[in-house]
Each structure stands twice: as structure tokens, then as C-alpha cells.
Design a protein around this motif. Structure first.
Motif, PDB file in Angstrom:
ATOM      1  N   GLY A  20       0.803  -1.231  -0.044  1.00  0.00           N
ATOM      2  CA  GLY A  20       0.146   0.051  -0.073  1.00  0.00           C
ATOM      3  C   GLY A  20       0.905   1.206   0.032  1.00  0.00           C
ATOM      4  O   GLY A  20       0.596   2.189  -0.801  1.00  0.00           O
ATOM      5  N   PRO A  21       1.647   1.438   0.952  1.00  0.00           N
ATOM      6  CA  PRO A  21       2.254   2.663   1.101  1.00  0.00           C
ATOM      7  C   PRO A  21       3.272   2.920  -0.131  1.00  0.00           C
ATOM      8  O   PRO A  21       3.375   4.062  -0.722  1.00  0.00           O
ATOM      9  CB  PRO A  21       3.451   2.500   2.469  1.00  0.00           C
ATOM     10  CG  PRO A  21       2.698   1.570   3.146  1.00  0.00           C
ATOM     11  CD  PRO A  21       1.988   0.618   2.144  1.00  0.00           C
ATOM     12  N   ILE A  22       3.824   1.835  -0.773  1.00  0.00           N
ATOM     13  CA  ILE A  22       4.517   1.938  -2.082  1.00  0.00           C
ATOM     14  C   ILE A  22       3.904   2.442  -2.882  1.00  0.00           C
ATOM     15  O   ILE A  22       4.300   3.238  -3.900  1.00  0.00           O
ATOM     16  CB  ILE A  22       5.243   0.707  -2.232  1.00  0.00           C
ATOM     17  CG1 ILE A  22       6.292   0.170  -1.013  1.00  0.00           C
ATOM     18  CG2 ILE A  22       6.173   0.649  -3.434  1.00  0.00           C
ATOM     19  CD1 ILE A  22       6.740  -1.111  -1.101  1.00  0.00           C
ATOM     20  N   ALA A  23       2.656   1.870  -3.112  1.00  0.00           N
ATOM     21  CA  ALA A  23       1.900   2.086  -4.324  1.00  0.00           C
ATOM     22  C   ALA A  23       1.262   3.574  -4.015  1.00  0.00           C
ATOM     23  O   ALA A  23       1.181   4.441  -5.096  1.00  0.00           O
ATOM     24  CB  ALA A  23       0.548   1.136  -4.277  1.00  0.00           C
ATOM     25  N   ILE A  24       1.067   4.203  -2.984  1.00  0.00           N
ATOM     26  CA  ILE A  24       0.590   5.374  -2.781  1.00  0.00           C
ATOM     27  C   ILE A  24       1.592   6.272  -3.278  1.00  0.00           C
ATOM     28  O   ILE A  24       1.427   7.309  -3.832  1.00  0.00           O
ATOM     29  CB  ILE A  24      -0.100   5.506  -1.455  1.00  0.00           C
ATOM     30  CG1 ILE A  24      -1.354   4.858  -1.086  1.00  0.00           C
ATOM     31  CG2 ILE A  24      -0.063   7.005  -1.236  1.00  0.00           C
ATOM     32  CD1 ILE A  24      -1.790   4.776  -0.136  1.00  0.00           C
ATOM     33  N   ALA A  26       3.924   5.629  -5.266  1.00  0.00           N
ATOM     34  CA  ALA A  26       4.255   5.934  -6.647  1.00  0.00           C
ATOM     35  C   ALA A  26       3.275   6.771  -7.464  1.00  0.00           C
ATOM     36  O   ALA A  26       3.609   7.186  -8.619  1.00  0.00           O
ATOM     37  CB  ALA A  26       3.908   4.544  -7.389  1.00  0.00           C
ATOM     38  N   THR A  27       2.291   7.404  -6.758  1.00  0.00           N
ATOM     39  CA  THR A  27       1.314   8.408  -7.460  1.00  0.00           C
ATOM     40  C   THR A  27       1.638   9.713  -7.008  1.00  0.00           C
ATOM     41  O   THR A  27       0.984  10.786  -7.256  1.00  0.00           O
ATOM     42  CB  THR A  27      -0.039   8.153  -7.061  1.00  0.00           C
ATOM     43  OG1 THR A  27      -0.202   8.390  -5.638  1.00  0.00           O
ATOM     44  CG2 THR A  27      -0.610   6.698  -7.200  1.00  0.00           C
ATOM     45  N   SER A  28       2.826  10.106  -6.403  1.00  0.00           N
ATOM     46  CA  SER A  28       3.223  11.361  -5.649  1.00  0.00           C
ATOM     47  C   SER A  28       3.515  12.236  -6.834  1.00  0.00           C
ATOM     48  O   SER A  28       4.178  11.975  -7.854  1.00  0.00           O
ATOM     49  CB  SER A  28       4.220  11.069  -4.721  1.00  0.00           C
ATOM     50  OG  SER A  28       4.883  12.562  -4.636  1.00  0.00           O
ATOM     51  N   GLU A  29       2.963  13.488  -6.674  1.00  0.00           N
ATOM     52  CA  GLU A  29       3.319  14.600  -7.726  1.00  0.00           C
ATOM     53  C   GLU A  29       4.806  14.824  -7.842  1.00  0.00           C
ATOM     54  O   GLU A  29       5.332  15.404  -8.738  1.00  0.00           O
ATOM     55  CB  GLU A  29       2.625  15.913  -7.556  1.00  0.00           C
ATOM     56  CG  GLU A  29       2.603  16.576  -6.167  1.00  0.00           C
ATOM     57  CD  GLU A  29       2.064  17.608  -5.934  1.00  0.00           C
ATOM     58  OE1 GLU A  29       1.916  18.556  -6.748  1.00  0.00           O
ATOM     59  OE2 GLU A  29       1.542  18.154  -4.990  1.00  0.00           O
ATOM     60  N   TYR A  30       5.361  14.611  -6.674  1.00  0.00           N
ATOM     61  CA  TYR A  30       6.944  15.175  -6.660  1.00  0.00           C
ATOM     62  C   TYR A  30       7.733  14.355  -7.817  1.00  0.00           C
ATOM     63  O   TYR A  30       8.867  14.626  -7.999  1.00  0.00           O
ATOM     64  CB  TYR A  30       7.514  14.860  -5.246  1.00  0.00           C
ATOM     65  CG  TYR A  30       6.699  15.857  -4.304  1.00  0.00           C
ATOM     66  CD1 TYR A  30       6.254  16.992  -4.514  1.00  0.00           C
ATOM     67  CD2 TYR A  30       6.541  15.287  -3.090  1.00  0.00           C
ATOM     68  CE1 TYR A  30       5.488  17.839  -3.548  1.00  0.00           C
ATOM     69  CE2 TYR A  30       5.914  16.062  -1.989  1.00  0.00           C
ATOM     70  CZ  TYR A  30       5.474  17.449  -2.206  1.00  0.00           C
ATOM     71  OH  TYR A  30       5.081  18.204  -1.488  1.00  0.00           O
ATOM     72  N   LEU A  31       7.135  13.146  -7.825  1.00  0.00           N
ATOM     73  CA  LEU A  31       8.115  12.299  -8.920  1.00  0.00           C
ATOM     74  C   LEU A  31       8.401  12.984 -10.166  1.00  0.00           C
ATOM     75  O   LEU A  31       9.565  12.596 -10.842  1.00  0.00           O
ATOM     76  CB  LEU A  31       7.365  10.863  -8.849  1.00  0.00           C
ATOM     77  CG  LEU A  31       7.243  10.036  -7.835  1.00  0.00           C
ATOM     78  CD1 LEU A  31       6.389   8.593  -7.869  1.00  0.00           C
ATOM     79  CD2 LEU A  31       8.637   9.922  -6.859  1.00  0.00           C
ATOM     80  N   ALA A  32       7.552  13.667 -10.548  1.00  0.00           N
ATOM     81  CA  ALA A  32       7.784  14.321 -11.789  1.00  0.00           C
ATOM     82  C   ALA A  32       8.671  15.300 -11.825  1.00  0.00           C
ATOM     83  O   ALA A  32       9.313  15.296 -13.081  1.00  0.00           O
ATOM     84  CB  ALA A  32       6.122  15.104 -12.211  1.00  0.00           C
ATOM     85  N   TYR A  33       9.530  15.807 -10.592  1.00  0.00           N
ATOM     86  CA  TYR A  33      10.526  16.656 -10.696  1.00  0.00           C
ATOM     87  C   TYR A  33      11.956  15.948 -10.259  1.00  0.00           C
ATOM     88  O   TYR A  33      12.703  16.432  -9.798  1.00  0.00           O
ATOM     89  CB  TYR A  33      10.220  17.745  -9.683  1.00  0.00           C
ATOM     90  CG  TYR A  33       8.724  18.257 -10.193  1.00  0.00           C
ATOM     91  CD1 TYR A  33       8.201  18.689 -11.234  1.00  0.00           C
ATOM     92  CD2 TYR A  33       7.867  18.453  -8.726  1.00  0.00           C
ATOM     93  CE1 TYR A  33       6.963  19.098 -11.191  1.00  0.00           C
ATOM     94  CE2 TYR A  33       6.567  18.700  -8.962  1.00  0.00           C
ATOM     95  CZ  TYR A  33       6.153  19.396 -10.332  1.00  0.00           C
ATOM     96  OH  TYR A  33       4.921  19.511 -10.734  1.00  0.00           O
ATOM     97  N   MET A 170       6.007   9.942  -0.038  1.00  0.00           N
ATOM     98  CA  MET A 170       5.213   9.007   0.647  1.00  0.00           C
ATOM     99  C   MET A 170       3.728   9.676   1.297  1.00  0.00           C
ATOM    100  O   MET A 170       3.939  10.804   1.568  1.00  0.00           O
ATOM    101  CB  MET A 170       5.569   8.483   2.124  1.00  0.00           C
ATOM    102  CG  MET A 170       6.866   7.334   1.781  1.00  0.00           C
ATOM    103  SD  MET A 170       7.209   6.328   3.452  1.00  0.00           S
ATOM    104  CE  MET A 170       5.898   5.226   3.429  1.00  0.00           C
ATOM    105  N   GLY A 171       2.667   9.038   1.065  1.00  0.00           N
ATOM    106  CA  GLY A 171       1.158   9.491   1.539  1.00  0.00           C
ATOM    107  C   GLY A 171       1.526   9.764   3.168  1.00  0.00           C
ATOM    108  O   GLY A 171       1.876   8.739   3.715  1.00  0.00           O
ATOM    109  N   THR A 172       0.881  10.704   3.606  1.00  0.00           N
ATOM    110  CA  THR A 172       0.997  11.105   5.410  1.00  0.00           C
ATOM    111  C   THR A 172       0.253   9.976   5.712  1.00  0.00           C
ATOM    112  O   THR A 172       0.846   9.312   6.860  1.00  0.00           O
ATOM    113  CB  THR A 172       0.315  12.513   5.205  1.00  0.00           C
ATOM    114  OG1 THR A 172       0.530  13.360   4.734  1.00  0.00           O
ATOM    115  CG2 THR A 172       0.565  12.917   6.851  1.00  0.00           C
ATOM    116  N   VAL A 173      -0.915   9.561   5.422  1.00  0.00           N
ATOM    117  CA  VAL A 173      -1.632   8.536   6.377  1.00  0.00           C
ATOM    118  C   VAL A 173      -0.841   7.047   6.089  1.00  0.00           C
ATOM    119  O   VAL A 173      -0.793   6.679   7.168  1.00  0.00           O
ATOM    120  CB  VAL A 173      -3.294   8.287   5.752  1.00  0.00           C
ATOM    121  CG1 VAL A 173      -3.922   7.283   6.266  1.00  0.00           C
ATOM    122  CG2 VAL A 173      -3.914   9.855   5.716  1.00  0.00           C
ATOM    123  N   SER A 174      -0.679   6.774   4.889  1.00  0.00           N
ATOM    124  CA  SER A 174      -0.132   5.341   4.734  1.00  0.00           C
ATOM    125  C   SER A 174       1.276   5.585   5.559  1.00  0.00           C
ATOM    126  O   SER A 174       1.529   4.431   6.135  1.00  0.00           O
ATOM    127  CB  SER A 174      -0.036   4.974   3.300  1.00  0.00           C
ATOM    128  OG  SER A 174       0.974   5.863   2.549  1.00  0.00           O
TER     129      SER A 174
END
Lengths: 206, 166
Positions: A20-24, A26-33, A170-174
Motif C-alpha cells: 500500500g504505502p509503496i503504491a501510494i 508511486a502516485t506522488s506529484e513530486y516524482l515528476a520533478y 510517501m502519503g501522510t496517512v499510509s
């Protein structure tokens, strides 16, 4: 081996907590940069955090359908993977920004999160070395186990503070859920295995 | 989750306050006799010089802009505003890395000692969204700053310099 409902539920929950945390992230907007090296370095760290959840569960034999013997064998493999993940984490960050990593390793960084990570890294290497040299060192098993679990505790606490202080993909909640699960797994294993009991015995002998 | 149990910012603020208090008391203890009345010079921040590029050109804007870095430069002691002071600015942004040449640019202070340079949006890197600023010319002592954004969503950041004549 028959798979009980409990076993299926347990393994599913564990898979969810790890993936779960890895998948979440992977959707982070920061990855684009970020370059692929920086992204890979970050995910090596996230994967290491997720693997950290498995270690106490394997060591204490909590995973359904796994014998203690198999659990310990997998514990060694996961431990080896953890060391490799942390080396990849630090090496990737080094390639991304050498001065920031040098500051961190020398405990001269302006950000406290990196110091916690570096302490956890050295404790991980020490715990792994202790496992590697277990036979050669000829330490009595209770003392070896106390030393290994003490180092593991430093790894977990250091990694959790490190992760919580970071503002990253990383997502805060996960992230918080994973951190709490890792702490809970360690706490449960520590209280069940009571590796510190050896200290009391040693104390009473004095 | 709007309010996580343990907010990283509270921790950071707490540690920064604690650290700041230590630095302040330490510094005042050391330097009180020499500059009891005057404005104390800004000390370089740890990690401030990371990925610095000496001689980055003076630019109208770094990249495509959208984010403002600003601040004020004064002289230590009397606090007089300093005009024509070259400040280099760089950060990890939506457009490039901290170490990439295109992330770096310099600007000059105006008559009131303030400077303002538009740059691309800063994004978190190495744990926190932060910017870098440097004064590195012969006239005054070199100062490297590394201010942290209170939120990665902020679209501006400021940092002030009090420079000590070299």
C-alpha cells in the motif's frame, strides 16, 4: 498445508500494509520533478521501511503457516535485502546530491531527519554483521539475541522518526500507518521474546 | 488526515526553536563585548552552501518563474540597507535540480537593500522544501542561507542578510 481463513486474512493484511504505502508513493506529484536515480533511491527507502515490518513478525513466528525455522530463514533473507535496499538508498541520494549526503553521514546536516536515518543505517549494518558472524563470534545465544534485538530496536525507532520527519513522495496517512505497524510489530515481538531477560540473569549472578 | 497524531512540522518547529535558542545564547555569550549595541551579522546556515555555483550570472528570472524569493540586506552594526549587493539563489524546483546550472541565478539589491527574484516553484527535496541563498563577494564576509518553507505549497520564501564588512 491447509490455508485457514485466519491465515489468508493475515497474509492479505500484511501484503496490503507492505504494498500500500509503496503504491501510494508511486502516485506522488513530486516524482515528476525527480530523476530516475533519485526516485529509485527514495523507493529503496520506502521498501526498506515496509520490509522492516516483516522482520519482527518473522523473528517471533507470528506469520500464519510459517514454521519458526522457515520464519527465521526468511528473516535472514529479508535482512539481507534490507541492507541492500539501504545501500541503494544512500548511494542513489549520493548520486543525486553529494554534499547533502556527506553532511548527513557526518552528522552535520541542517535537517534532523537525516541524523535519525544515519543512526538507523549503522544499527542495521551492526545487526546484520552480528547475524553474519553469529557462529564465528561464539557469543552465548541469549546475549547474541539481546544484542541483535537491541540493535533492531534502534533501527526501527531511527527509521520511524526519519520517515515521519520527511516531506517526500510517501502519503501522510499510509506513512503513519506503516510506522505505527512497524512499532507495534517490534513491541509485540520484544515483549514476547523478552531478550532482555538475560540481563537480569547476569545481574543476579554478580 | 488533516491533523496527524505527530505532525512533522510541530517536531521541526520544536527542534528549530530549541536549536535556535541554543545558537542565540551561545552566540551572544561569545560576541557580546565586541558588538553590544549593533546589529549582529547573519551566520551561515548548515548545509547552506550545498550545490553552490560560484559566479552564477545575474538574471531577470530563473527559468519560467512562478515563485518569489525575496529578502533584505543590511550592514552589521548600524543596520544600514546595502545597495547593489549580489545575492545568488538556487533550489530544487519543478524545472531542475539544485545542482543544475539552470537552477541558479543572481540578483542585485535595490537602494532600500531589498531583493526579489522570480524562479520556478520549489519542490521538496532531501526531506524538506527549501531554498538556498548566498552572498559571496569580497566586500563583506560570505554568508550561505538555507531557509525552509513552512509548507511545500507556498509560492514565496524570504531570507534576510546582515553582512559583516570583510
Amino acid at each position: 498445508m491447509s490455508w485457514s481463513v485466519r491465515a489468508v486474512l493475515g497474509w492479505s493484511a500484511l501484503a496490503f500494509a507492505v504494498v500500500g504505502p509503496i503504491a501510494i508513493a508511486a502516485t506522488s506529484e513530486y516524482l515528476a520533478y525527480r530523476s530516475w536515480i533519485y526516485i529509485a533511491a527514495g523507493f529503496a527507502g520506502i521498501a526498506a521501511m515496509a520490509l522492516l515490518l516483516l522482520q519482527p513478525l518473522l523473528a517471533a513466528g507470528y506469520l500464519p503457516g510459517l514454521s519458526m525455522r522457515d520464519g527465521r530463514k526468511i528473516h535472514r533473507w529479508v535482512g539481507t535485502t534490507l541492507v541492500a535496499a539501504i545501500i541503494a538508498h544512500v548511494a542513489g541520494l549520493w548520486l543525486t546530491s553529494p554534499p547533502d549526503v556527506i553532511d548527513a553521514l557526518l552528522f552535520d546536516s541542517p535537517t534532523p531527519f537525516s541524523a535519525w536515518g544515519v543512526v538507523a543505517m549503522w544499527a542495521l549494518f551492526a545487526a546484520a554483521s552480528l547475524a553474519l558472524l553469529r557462529r564465528k563470534l561464539r557469543i552465548s545465544p541469549p546475549i547474541w539475541r539481546f544484542a541483535h534485538t537491541a540493535l533492531a530496536t534502534v533501527v526501527v525507532v531511527g527509521s520511524v522518526v526519519h520517515a515521519v520527519l520527511i516531506e517526500g513522495p510517501m502519503g501522510t496517512v499510509s506513512k503513519f500507518v506503516l510506522c505505527i505497524l512497524v512499532l507495534a510489530a517490534l513491541g509485540k515481538a520484544l515483549t514476547d521474546l523478552r531478550s532482555w531477560a538475560v540481563l537480569r540473569r547476569m545481574g543476579s549472578r554478580l | 488526515m488533516a491533523h496527524p497524531l505527530l505532525n512533522r512540522r510541530t517536531l521541526l518547529v520544536a527542534s528549530a526553536t530549541f536549536g535556535g535558542a541554543l545558537v542565540t545564547s551561545g552566540a551572544s555569550g561569545l560576541f557580546t563585548p565586541a558588538r553590544a549595541q549593533g546589529l549582529a551579522p547573519t551566520q551561515s546556515m548548515r548545509g547552506g552552501s550545498n550545490n553552490y555555483r560560484p559566479g552564477a550570472p545575474i538574471v531577470e528570472r530563473i527559468g519560467n518563474g512562478g515563485f518569489w524569493m525575496s529578502g533584505r540586506v543590511r550592514r552589521a552594526g548600524d543596520g544600514a540597507p546595502l545597495e547593489g549587493i549580489r545575492i545568488q539563489i538556487w533550489a530544487h524546483t519543478t524545472e531542475a535540480y539544485e545542482r543544475d546550472p539552470e537552477s541558479h541565478g543572481a540578483t542585485l539589491t535595490g537602494p532600500d537593500g531589498t531583493f526579489r527574484l522570480e524562479m520556478p516553484q520549489i519542490v521538496p527535496a532531501f526531506g524538506q522544501a527549501h531554498g538556498h541563498l548566498a552572498y559571496d563577494d569580497p566586500e563583506f564576509e560570505t554568508v550561505f542561507l538555507r531557509p525552509i518553507m513552512s509548507s511545500p505549497k507556498d509560492t514565496s520564501l524570504s531570507a534576510d542578510f546582515v553582512l559583516q564588512p570583510a
